[in-house]
Design an enzyme around this catalytic site. Structure first.
Site, PDB file in Angstrom:
ATOM      1  N   SER A 127      -1.758  33.626 -12.188  1.00 42.54           N
ATOM      2  CA  SER A 127      -1.868  34.824 -13.027  1.00 42.54           C
ATOM      3  C   SER A 127      -0.989  35.964 -12.534  1.00 42.54           C
ATOM      4  O   SER A 127      -0.524  36.782 -13.327  1.00 42.54           O
ATOM      5  CB  SER A 127      -3.325  35.280 -13.087  1.00 42.54           C
ATOM      6  OG  SER A 127      -3.804  35.588 -11.793  1.00 42.54           O
ATOM      7  N   ILE A 128      -0.766  36.051 -11.228  1.00 37.75           N
ATOM      8  CA  ILE A 128       0.039  37.154 -10.696  1.00 37.75           C
ATOM      9  C   ILE A 128       1.506  36.766 -10.584  1.00 37.75           C
ATOM     10  O   ILE A 128       2.398  37.579 -10.835  1.00 37.75           O
ATOM     11  CB  ILE A 128      -0.520  37.614  -9.339  1.00 37.75           C
ATOM     12  CG1 ILE A 128      -1.856  38.331  -9.559  1.00 37.75           C
ATOM     13  CG2 ILE A 128       0.452  38.530  -8.613  1.00 37.75           C
ATOM     14  CD1 ILE A 128      -2.505  38.836  -8.304  1.00 37.75           C
ATOM     15  N   GLN A 130       4.605  33.197 -10.009  1.00 37.82           N
ATOM     16  CA  GLN A 130       4.910  31.775  -9.962  1.00 37.82           C
ATOM     17  C   GLN A 130       5.987  31.531  -8.923  1.00 37.82           C
ATOM     18  O   GLN A 130       6.739  32.444  -8.556  1.00 37.82           O
ATOM     19  CB  GLN A 130       5.321  31.253 -11.335  1.00 37.82           C
ATOM     20  CG  GLN A 130       6.567  31.863 -11.932  1.00 37.82           C
ATOM     21  CD  GLN A 130       6.787  31.403 -13.376  1.00 37.82           C
ATOM     22  OE1 GLN A 130       5.862  31.303 -14.168  1.00 37.82           O
ATOM     23  NE2 GLN A 130       8.052  31.130 -13.711  1.00 37.82           N
ATOM     24  N   VAL A 131       6.068  30.272  -8.433  1.00 40.34           N
ATOM     25  CA  VAL A 131       6.943  29.926  -7.311  1.00 40.34           C
ATOM     26  C   VAL A 131       8.039  28.986  -7.797  1.00 40.34           C
ATOM     27  O   VAL A 131       7.773  28.012  -8.517  1.00 40.34           O
ATOM     28  CB  VAL A 131       6.140  29.269  -6.175  1.00 40.34           C
ATOM     29  CG1 VAL A 131       7.058  28.926  -5.006  1.00 40.34           C
ATOM     30  CG2 VAL A 131       5.023  30.194  -5.712  1.00 40.34           C
ATOM     31  N   ASP A 279      -8.237  31.849   2.767  1.00 42.34           N
ATOM     32  CA  ASP A 279      -8.359  30.829   1.717  1.00 42.34           C
ATOM     33  C   ASP A 279      -7.677  29.536   2.157  1.00 42.34           C
ATOM     34  O   ASP A 279      -6.703  29.087   1.533  1.00 42.34           O
ATOM     35  CB  ASP A 279      -7.733  31.363   0.424  1.00 42.34           C
ATOM     36  CG  ASP A 279      -8.093  30.525  -0.789  1.00 42.34           C
ATOM     37  OD1 ASP A 279      -9.102  29.795  -0.726  1.00 42.34           O
ATOM     38  OD2 ASP A 279      -7.378  30.585  -1.795  1.00 42.34           O
TER      39      ASP A 279
END
Length: 549
Positions: A127-128, A130-131, A279
């Site tokens: 959502s924030i 992309q790679v 995480d």
């Protein structure tokens, strides 16, 4: 004006989603019915699934809020946490060419000049950002993380609405619910703002890399010249994600080594560095072809001060000694809060917990089992726990789960033992004892220095008549609500009575004017009586529905 109307539309949409998934009780005007329905909905077996679906429908910002909630094992039961862990922060990729345009705008040069090649297809999309995989001019392979242009304004808008909704829920339920909803939103705001700032993630990566220098834990290098607050370029790490590892294809000794490597990395971060990955799920861990462990994604991290680590050591000593009162003191040093009236019962239950697990060998119980029972104890007594410790608990339990998925025979306690031993030995080193004595002496000296001035101020305010005492009445909000209801009923009754009296006077004097056919009553008088009957009926219905005459 458009922004305000947009917020109102979005708030209305949030309300519709909550109602659709069974959370309409939040908006119920009647306090008794609101609390009764709320209790039924929260205790229902489907609560976790409905909460997950509601957050999913509300969009990416709320999904990330749900992911943060999934770490708060101190306030939510495991059944709800299990549902929230299913939330996936995956969205459709940006349109072709959009990522390259953002990179060019942020770095101030065409992609062709910055990179030898830039793969337009993303490796992953969230959502924030992309790679993308890219190759530098010198042949090195990098991973370029690009932030979506709509991410910041969308997050800011949703945060504003989340704060309003949290304040609304707090006004409606107040201290009748254990969860501090405004506090959770404030915590989430800090987390997601850090995730929006790629310079903070870059700094986290550099700090992890320095901490693990010379070890078999590999942290990708940051390319500072190709990074901004919206673009982050990291060394590309080849290897196998932990979720794709096939343990049976590894030799037993290799399985043990890989499992221990993952667990040791988390323990070392928490109990040596005081700076840990928040995480560490299997998608963020890679086994490299050289057999090293690589960590990815440094947006969510936790910090433990030196005092926190020392307090953990003292807590560990108390657990070994099965000293329940000392365990509570250790928890207090870590910032855990509880109501004074539950202390005696809490000491007894903590003592039973310690004796239960002291009779078992370390191989008979997992770290997850022990922590889960301790967390359920925290929920039962409504202990207020600093947010970093649920995050640490999640990291430790996740690390244990990953390690045991690769080697089920691994005893995590044996991995943790050297770190616990160092904590204990460090506590009793002459230098540490001297530092503790010096710190206590300085603390008492500060108290001795401050007390005379505080007493002087108190006496001065008392003499001047300026001493203020703040009284906080926990039930005052409910009382105010009841007074509002009674006042509204009283207004209805007065208006009804006035209409009846006025209509009667007008009918008695018969000053002329139109009359109602067949009845012969003046029209003005008839209208007044009709309104009075309608208002009286409304008041009676409200009273009978409330069940209180």
């Amino acid at each position: 004006m458009g922004g305000r109307s947009g917020n109102l539309r979005r708030f209305a949409q949030i309300g519709r989603v909550l109602v659709r998934h069974g959370f309409g009780f939040v908006f119920d005007a009647r306090r008794e019915r609101r609390e009764e329905r709320g209790l039924q909905e929260v205790l229902a077996p489907s609560f976790g699934a409905r909460l997950r679906r509601a957050l999913d429908d509300l969009g990416p910002t709320f999904v990330k809020f749900g992911q943060l909630l999934s770490t708060r094992s101190d306030i939510l039961p495991e059944s709800v946490l299990a549902e929230l862990r299913k939330l996936q922060d995956t969205v459709a990729p940006m349109p072709p060419g959009a990522a390259q345009a953002i990179v060019e705008r942020e770095l101030g040069a065409p992609v062709e000049r910055l990179f030898e090649s830039f793969d337009p297809e993303p490796l992953g999309s969230a959502s924030i950002g992309q790679v993308h995989r890219a190759v530098l001019r010198d042949g090195r392979v990098v991973a370029v993380k690009v932030q979506r242009p709509e991410a910041r304004p969308r997050v800011e808008s949703d945060l504003e609405l989340m704060r309003e909704l949290a304040a609304f829920i707090d006004r409606r339920f107040g201290e009748r619910i254990f969860v501090d909803v405004p506090g959770l939103v404030a915590e989430f705001e800090g987390v997601i703002r850090r995730e929006l700032d790629y310079t903070a993630e870059a700094e986290n990566a550099r700090r992890f890399r320095a901490n693990f220098a010379g070890s078999r834990v590999r942290i990708p290098a940051v390319h500072t010249d190709l990074s901004t607050s919206r673009v982050l370029t990291l060394e590309y790490v080849e290897g196998t994600r932990f979720y794709a590892i096939r343990p049976l294809l590894l030799r037993p000794s290799e399985r043990r080594r890989v499992a221990e490597l993952g667990a040791e990395a988390i323990f070392r971060m928490a109990f040596e560095h005081g700076f840990f990955h928040g995480d560490p799920h299997p998608g963020n861990l890679i086994l490299t072809p050289e057999g090293d462990l690589a960590l990815l994604d440094f947006g969510m991290v936790g910090f433990l001060s030196r005092g926190d680590i020392d307090a953990l050591g003292r807590l560990f000593v108390a657990v070994i000694d099965r000293d329940a009162p000392a365990v509570l003191v250790g928890l207090e040093e870590l910032g855990v809060q509880y109501a004074p009236e539950v202390r005696a019962d809490l000491v007894q239950d903590v003592g039973e917990f310690l004796h239960k697990y002291s009779g078992l060998s370390v191989g008979e119980v997992t770290l997850g089992q022990a922590l889960s029972e301790l967390i359920s104890l925290a929920r039962r007594y409504r202990l207020r726990v600093p947010p970093v410790f649920p995050l640490l608990t999640k990291a430790l339990v996740t690390a244990e789960g990953i390690a045991r998925s690769i080697d089920p025979t691994l005893n995590v306690y044996e991995v943790a033992r050297p770190y616990a031993r160092r904590l204990l030995l460090g506590r009793y080193r002459p230098r540490a004892v001297g530092e503790a004595v010096e710190e206590r002496a300085l603390e008492y000296a500060r108290y001795a220095e401050d007390y005379p001035e505080q007493v002087r101020q108190l006496l001065s305010e008392l003499a001047d008549g300026e001493l203020e005492v703040r009284l906080r009445h926990r039930g005052l909000d409910n009382l105010a609500g009841e007074v509002d209801v009674l006042a509204n009923r009283l207004v209805f009754a007065v208006v009804t009575g006035a209409l009846i009296v006025g209509s009667s006077v007008l009918g008695a004097f018969e000053l002329g004017g139109p009359a109602v056919p067949y009845i012969g009553v003046p029209l003005v008088s008839f209208v007044g009586f009709s309104l009075a009957i309608a208002l009286a009926s409304v008041v009676l219905v409200i009273i009978f529905r409330s069940g209180r005459l």
